[in-house]
Design a protein around this motif. Structure first.
Motif, PDB file in Angstrom:
ATOM      1  N   UNK A  56     -20.997   8.436 -40.353  1.00  0.00           N
ATOM      2  CA  UNK A  56     -19.785   7.769 -41.417  1.00  0.00           C
ATOM      3  C   UNK A  56     -18.821   6.884 -40.495  1.00  0.00           C
ATOM      4  N   UNK A  57     -19.170   7.679 -39.067  1.00  0.00           N
ATOM      5  CA  UNK A  57     -18.151   6.760 -38.677  1.00  0.00           C
ATOM      6  C   UNK A  57     -19.043   5.977 -37.627  1.00  0.00           C
ATOM      7  N   UNK A  58     -20.497   5.393 -37.630  1.00  0.00           N
ATOM      8  CA  UNK A  58     -21.180   4.599 -36.291  1.00  0.00           C
ATOM      9  C   UNK A  58     -20.744   3.132 -36.865  1.00  0.00           C
ATOM     10  N   UNK A  59     -20.541   2.131 -36.399  1.00  0.00           N
ATOM     11  CA  UNK A  59     -20.084   0.908 -36.513  1.00  0.00           C
ATOM     12  C   UNK A  59     -21.480   0.212 -37.296  1.00  0.00           C
ATOM     13  N   UNK A  60     -22.340   0.459 -37.625  1.00  0.00           N
ATOM     14  CA  UNK A  60     -24.052   0.076 -37.783  1.00  0.00           C
ATOM     15  C   UNK A  60     -23.296   0.553 -39.437  1.00  0.00           C
ATOM     16  N   UNK A  61     -22.717   1.681 -39.460  1.00  0.00           N
ATOM     17  CA  UNK A  61     -22.591   2.966 -41.285  1.00  0.00           C
ATOM     18  C   UNK A  61     -21.297   1.984 -42.250  1.00  0.00           C
ATOM     19  N   UNK A  62     -20.816   1.477 -40.802  1.00  0.00           N
ATOM     20  CA  UNK A  62     -19.452   0.728 -41.561  1.00  0.00           C
ATOM     21  C   UNK A  62     -19.538  -0.632 -41.872  1.00  0.00           C
ATOM     22  N   UNK A  63     -20.602  -1.508 -41.229  1.00  0.00           N
ATOM     23  CA  UNK A  63     -20.869  -2.591 -41.895  1.00  0.00           C
ATOM     24  C   UNK A  63     -21.505  -2.661 -42.722  1.00  0.00           C
ATOM     25  N   UNK A  64     -23.093  -1.488 -42.977  1.00  0.00           N
ATOM     26  CA  UNK A  64     -23.194  -1.612 -44.451  1.00  0.00           C
ATOM     27  C   UNK A  64     -22.364  -1.312 -45.737  1.00  0.00           C
ATOM     28  N   UNK A  65     -21.104  -0.755 -45.142  1.00  0.00           N
ATOM     29  CA  UNK A  65     -20.615  -0.483 -46.140  1.00  0.00           C
ATOM     30  C   UNK A  65     -19.638  -0.435 -46.695  1.00  0.00           C
ATOM     31  N   UNK A  66     -18.642  -1.790 -45.676  1.00  0.00           N
ATOM     32  CA  UNK A  66     -17.260  -1.973 -45.386  1.00  0.00           C
ATOM     33  C   UNK A  66     -17.055  -2.836 -46.462  1.00  0.00           C
ATOM     34  N   UNK A  67     -18.367  -3.718 -47.391  1.00  0.00           N
ATOM     35  CA  UNK A  67     -18.107  -4.694 -48.433  1.00  0.00           C
ATOM     36  C   UNK A  67     -17.728  -3.636 -49.831  1.00  0.00           C
ATOM     37  N   UNK A  68     -18.710  -2.985 -50.278  1.00  0.00           N
ATOM     38  CA  UNK A  68     -18.445  -1.481 -51.389  1.00  0.00           C
ATOM     39  C   UNK A  68     -17.004  -0.731 -51.029  1.00  0.00           C
ATOM     40  N   UNK A  69     -16.535  -0.833 -50.305  1.00  0.00           N
ATOM     41  CA  UNK A  69     -15.582   0.743 -49.646  1.00  0.00           C
ATOM     42  C   UNK A  69     -14.406   0.558 -49.685  1.00  0.00           C
ATOM     43  N   UNK A  70     -14.857  -1.435 -48.034  1.00  0.00           N
ATOM     44  CA  UNK A  70     -13.000  -1.591 -48.271  1.00  0.00           C
ATOM     45  C   UNK A  70     -13.295  -0.934 -46.614  1.00  0.00           C
ATOM     46  N   UNK A  71     -13.047  -2.391 -46.078  1.00  0.00           N
ATOM     47  CA  UNK A  71     -13.760  -2.158 -44.189  1.00  0.00           C
ATOM     48  C   UNK A  71     -12.673  -1.440 -43.323  1.00  0.00           C
ATOM     49  N   UNK A  72     -11.004  -1.578 -43.922  1.00  0.00           N
ATOM     50  CA  UNK A  72      -9.545  -0.672 -43.208  1.00  0.00           C
ATOM     51  C   UNK A  72     -10.244   0.735 -44.312  1.00  0.00           C
ATOM     52  N   UNK A  73     -10.486   0.572 -45.227  1.00  0.00           N
ATOM     53  CA  UNK A  73     -10.447   1.777 -45.318  1.00  0.00           C
ATOM     54  C   UNK A  73     -11.445   3.283 -44.139  1.00  0.00           C
ATOM     55  N   UNK A  93      -6.487   7.596 -31.040  1.00  0.00           N
ATOM     56  CA  UNK A  93      -6.677   5.944 -32.257  1.00  0.00           C
ATOM     57  C   UNK A  93      -6.184   5.856 -33.011  1.00  0.00           C
ATOM     58  N   UNK A  94      -5.904   4.436 -32.830  1.00  0.00           N
ATOM     59  CA  UNK A  94      -4.694   3.795 -34.236  1.00  0.00           C
ATOM     60  C   UNK A  94      -5.921   4.386 -35.625  1.00  0.00           C
ATOM     61  N   UNK A  95      -4.809   5.124 -36.334  1.00  0.00           N
ATOM     62  CA  UNK A  95      -5.022   4.705 -38.162  1.00  0.00           C
ATOM     63  C   UNK A  95      -4.411   3.182 -39.041  1.00  0.00           C
ATOM     64  N   UNK A  96      -4.236   2.705 -38.573  1.00  0.00           N
ATOM     65  CA  UNK A  96      -3.602   1.368 -39.171  1.00  0.00           C
ATOM     66  C   UNK A  96      -4.140   0.619 -39.992  1.00  0.00           C
ATOM     67  N   UNK A  97      -5.214   0.329 -39.907  1.00  0.00           N
ATOM     68  CA  UNK A  97      -6.261  -1.077 -40.737  1.00  0.00           C
ATOM     69  C   UNK A  97      -6.144  -0.883 -41.932  1.00  0.00           C
ATOM     70  N   UNK A  98      -6.030   0.196 -42.998  1.00  0.00           N
ATOM     71  CA  UNK A  98      -6.011   0.340 -44.494  1.00  0.00           C
ATOM     72  C   UNK A  98      -4.339   0.444 -44.591  1.00  0.00           C
ATOM     73  N   UNK A  99      -3.816  -0.309 -43.364  1.00  0.00           N
ATOM     74  CA  UNK A  99      -1.847  -0.104 -44.431  1.00  0.00           C
ATOM     75  C   UNK A  99      -2.003  -0.970 -45.614  1.00  0.00           C
ATOM     76  N   UNK A 100      -1.311  -1.188 -46.764  1.00  0.00           N
ATOM     77  CA  UNK A 100      -0.740  -1.820 -47.403  1.00  0.00           C
ATOM     78  C   UNK A 100      -0.190  -3.189 -47.066  1.00  0.00           C
ATOM     79  N   UNK A 101       0.666  -2.936 -45.779  1.00  0.00           N
ATOM     80  CA  UNK A 101       0.916  -5.100 -45.161  1.00  0.00           C
ATOM     81  C   UNK A 101      -0.223  -5.251 -44.001  1.00  0.00           C
ATOM     82  N   UNK A 102      -1.115  -4.298 -44.256  1.00  0.00           N
ATOM     83  CA  UNK A 102      -2.341  -5.654 -43.253  1.00  0.00           C
ATOM     84  C   UNK A 102      -3.101  -5.935 -44.236  1.00  0.00           C
TER      85      UNK A 102
END
Length: 382
Positions: A56-73, A93-102
């Motif tokens: 679930x942390x692999x780039x290919x898995x994120x790319x395949x599920x980004x639209x349905x689950x949200x890329x920031x999350x 590592x930074x966990x800043x991609x799902x903040x409301x101001x982003x």
């Protein structure tokens, strides 16, 4: 940005090793239905010093599920998973991609842009080498864009290389008390690689400390990218106020501390001020004496200083005189003007050593003429 690039590298390096394992297993005649189990064995990666990346942390898995689950999350979850599964990256590592101001649309665009970049290696250059170059390139450009603030974490590569080439850290403990993004520690490791046959990068142990939290994270990532198992302390902190390596005696000390700090944690009773208490309005000689306090019996140090430290008046002059009389100063190197893009202050290098005896054997050199040995000049001690 660098955190996202780092995650992409981790995933590409994982895929690179995974494909290599699958190919070797197929060549050995392992059935296809069993190859999948082998390439998902965590030990196959950790034993090869490759970061373990759950599915679930692999780039290919994120790319395949980004639209349905949200890329920031998914990116924040991936960062958290990779840190949890790899102790060397804990808290880095930074966990800043799902903040409301982003802006999630911007995150998605950035993710897609980096998706097109491949850090996978070739026969001549592995993913680690490719990312190392990318990382240094981004850091250098970011330092220029940041102006004066960029000097907090980035020392010009030419200066770092000069220091390392003179000190020759082939073996022993290497320490940087103001390590920034870790450039000097990385260059020390590169020195060994560039002088093949004179050591292995595992022959040095690197230590560092950094005041700024963000920069400390950059340094941790930088060392990880270059495969260096460094000790940058458990957290960030002010070296002059709270030395996090109190018992360390280093064979090589390399530092580019901030110039002319006029508001620093001054404690007159500090045992490091053996040659005099530095003035409250300037920490230059605090950094120099800290470097001396960290030297092993045959250790050597190089510290980048503002040029004014060579002629500073009053208290600093007395400290400087005491250090010269203690025979600690090996040499001074004046650097060319405007070398530092982030400050116009002229700078110099101060090389220190506790042992100037000729032909000594040091951790980094075989027994030969000591480059810092004081030679007679015109019939007198030079």
């Amino acid at each position: 940005m660098l955190g996202l690039i780092f995650l992409k590298y981790v995933c590409d390096a994982f895929d690179e090793h995974r494909n290599k394992l699958a190919k070797e297993l197929a060549e050995d005649g392992v059935p296809d239905d069993r190859i999948g189990d082998f390439v998902e064995d965590r030990d196959q990666y950790t034993n090869a010093h490759v970061f373990w990346v759950p599915e679930a942390a692999r780039w290919s898995w994120i790319a395949a599920n980004a639209k349905s689950q949200g890329v920031g999350k998914l990116l924040d979850e991936a960062m958290d998973t990779v840190m949890r599964e790899n102790a060397a990256l804990t808290g880095v590592l930074p966990k800043v991609f799902n903040r409301h101001e982003v802006d999630q649309q911007r995150v998605a665009e950035l993710f897609d842009l980096i998706t097109d970049a491949r850090f996978g290696g070739t026969e001549d250059k592995l993913a680690q080498d490719v990312l190392g170059e990318v990382y240094e390139y981004v850091l250098g450009n970011f330092a220029r864009a940041e102006g004066k603030k960029g000097g907090e974490f980035y020392t010009p590569r030419s200066v770092v290389r000069l220091i390392v080439e003179i000190l020759e850290p082939n073996k022993g403990r290497v320490y940087d008390p103001a390590c920034g993004s870790g450039g000097m520690l990385v260059q020390a490791s590169k020195f060994i690689e560039a002088h093949g046959g004179r050591g292995h990068k595992s022959d040095i142990a690197v230590y560092g400390q950094e005041l700024n939290e963000r920069t400390w994270r950059l340094a941790k990532m930088n060392l990880a990218i270059h495969g260096i198992d460094g000790n940058l302390a458990a957290r960030w902190g002010d070296t002059l106020a709270d030395d996090m390596h109190p018992d360390l005696k280093a064979d090589f000390v390399m530092a580019n501390p901030p110039f002319n700090i006029n508001d620093w944690a001054r404690d007159e009773s500090d045992v490091r001020w053996r040659y005099g208490v530095p003035p409250r309005n300037n920490a230059n000689f605090a950094w120099l004496q800290h470097a001396v306090s960290k030297l092993a019996g045959r250790g050597t140090a190089a510290v980048v200083l503002a040029n004014g430290s060579r002629s500073a008046p009053r208290v600093e002059a007395e400290i400087r005189q005491a250090m010269v009389e203690a025979d600690l100063v090996a040499c001074m190197v004046a650097l060319p003007p405007q070398l530092f893009r982030t400050t116009q202050i002229p700078a110099c290098l101060c090389f220190l050593t506790k042992d100037k005896s000729p032909g000594r054997e040091t951790p980094g050199r075989p027994a030969r003429q000591n480059p810092f040995h004081r030679r007679p000049r015109n019939g007198r001690d030079g």
